[in-house]
Design a protein around this motif. Structure first.
Motif, short mmCIF file in Angstrom:
data_model
loop_
_atom_site.label_atom_id
_atom_site.label_comp_id
_atom_site.label_asym_id
_atom_site.label_seq_id
_atom_site.Cartn_x
_atom_site.Cartn_y
_atom_site.Cartn_z
N UNK A 209 44.94 47.34 27.62
CA UNK A 209 44.04 48.49 27.43
C UNK A 209 44.30 49.47 28.57
N UNK A 210 44.73 50.68 28.25
CA UNK A 210 45.09 51.70 29.23
C UNK A 210 44.08 52.84 29.21
N UNK A 284 44.97 46.65 36.71
CA UNK A 284 46.02 47.25 37.53
C UNK A 284 45.75 48.75 37.63
N UNK A 285 45.85 49.30 38.84
CA UNK A 285 45.60 50.72 39.08
C UNK A 285 46.89 51.40 39.51
N UNK A 341 45.01 49.95 33.88
CA UNK A 341 45.56 49.09 32.83
C UNK A 341 44.95 47.70 32.97
N UNK A 342 44.27 47.27 31.91
CA UNK A 342 43.75 45.90 31.86
C UNK A 342 44.67 45.05 31.00
N UNK A 343 44.95 43.85 31.49
CA UNK A 343 45.73 42.87 30.73
C UNK A 343 44.89 41.60 30.65
N UNK A 344 44.73 41.09 29.44
CA UNK A 344 43.89 39.92 29.25
C UNK A 344 44.36 39.13 28.04
N UNK A 345 43.97 37.86 27.97
CA UNK A 345 44.40 36.98 26.88
C UNK A 345 43.18 36.43 26.13
N UNK A 346 43.26 36.46 24.81
CA UNK A 346 42.18 35.92 23.98
C UNK A 346 42.16 34.41 24.06
N UNK A 347 40.98 33.85 24.23
CA UNK A 347 40.85 32.40 24.34
C UNK A 347 41.15 31.74 22.99
#
Length: 347
Positions: A209-210, A284-285, A341-347
């Motif tokens: 997500x940016x 991340x910025x 920028x967010x980076x994430x993983x679905x459980x």
């Protein structure tokens, strides 16, 4: 009051009604080709479109969009801005898909939500095998080229991010990418949007997500140069110019939120992600230097100009402010806005 039910071939319906005519309507899309319009008097209350993928110039209409609240433009200048903006983002980040996200398998399935003119997907497609599936979703595909001109592995779909995702795409994607949907988030709460993005992902799939950091943005100038006009127009774009009652009234009438508290969800999004079915969420910025400041500044002025034309509708005031703002830019002033920028993983 009389209720009328109209049944027409799709081609006739498309000639008879535009999206502007159907603002505020709702609809669903089964598979066969017909269209039922439910009208009360002369007011269209709902439209049920039945189209397949070839009916709209190769574009899949999964769900009929609700009222389009997009505050910018979709003309050639807006599309040109999106393209230039994409390459500035790419230059700043150094990637399209964050290196933390695994992409090294052939049958990769990627969704780009709020795809705009599809430039991000086009760029991604160059480095992916033809067996990878790349899907773009947006409330409007007016800026997307015809199916015949798209790469073979790119498909485009009309979808409102606040609607339930099309059933065939629930739990379907390895990666979901979304960029610059701040204006879509309502009541400072990203969870309704996040819930639908999560539904698109497979378990273990990744979300990137940016966004721009509108709260930490600033106007930078060389010594002795004013940036007051740039600050004013950017404040209008963000919707928090409280020093000019005329502009505040116009913004409120356009239903755009008027304080930076509307954006504070960005500072909580990492925690919100981890509390809503995701794990290992990281933010991340990125900040650009003065060397590219003028290029980024012109993107923001161009974005504001679309907003002013489409929402504020005060051409004389806007033209004067643009003239003064660009004079400041030529003299050494620029809008500076960090990227998130967010980076994430679905459980």
């Amino acid at each position: 009051m009389t209720t009328r039910y109209l049944t027409k071939p799709v081609s006739t319906l498309r000639k008879s009604f535009t999206m502007d005519d159907m603002k505020g309507t709702t609809g669903i899309v089964p598979e066969d080709k017909c269209a039922n319009t439910h009208a009360t008097g002369d007011k269209i209350e709902s439209v049920e479109l039945r189209l397949n993928e070839d009916d709209v110039n190769g574009r899949s209409v999964e769900l009929t969009s609700k009222k389009d609240s997009y505050v910018l433009m979709r003309d050639c200048n807006a599309s040109t801005r999106l393209t230039a903006q994409h390459y500035l983002w790419k230059d700043l980040l150094g990637y399209l898909i964050h290196p933390d996200i695994p992409t090294g398998f052939d049958d990769l399935k990627i969704a780009d939500v709020a795809t705009g003119n599809g430039i991000w997907l086009h760029d991604v497609s160059r480095s992916k095998s033809t067996s990878a599936e790349l899907h773009g979703f947006d409330i409007s595909l007016d800026q997307v080229g015809p199916k015949a001109w798209l790469p073979a592995n790119i498909r485009m779909h009309i979808w409102n991010i606040f609607d339930e995702p099309p059933p065939q795409f629930i739990g379907y994607f390895d990666i979901v990418h979304v960029r610059l949907i701040t204006v879509v988030v309502k009541n400072n709460d990203p969870q309704p949007v996040l819930a639908n993005l999560a539904k698109l992902l497979k378990p273990g799939g990744y979300l990137q997500w940016d966004e721009v950091d509108t709260i930490s943005s600033s106007i930078k100038t060389v010594p002795g140069v004013s940036g007051s006009s740039l600050n004013k127009l950017y404040s209008q774009l963000k919707g928090n110019n409280t020093r000019d009652d005329t502009w505040v009234t116009l913004i409120e009438k356009s239903r755009v939120h008027t304080t930076d508290c509307h954006f504070s969800w960005k500072y909580r999004l990492t925690e919100i992600l981890d509390e809503n079915g995701f794990t290992g969420s990281l933010l991340y910025t990125y900040e650009y230097g003065h060397g590219l400041a003028r290029l980024w500044n012109d993107i923001y002025v161009s974005t504001w100009k679309e907003f002013a034309n489409n929402v504020l509708k005060t051409p004389r005031m806007s033209e004067d402010l643009e003239r003064k703002g660009m004079e400041e830019a030529r003299n050494g002033a620029a809008i500076m806005t960090p990227k998130l920028v967010w980076v994430t993983r679905k459980e």
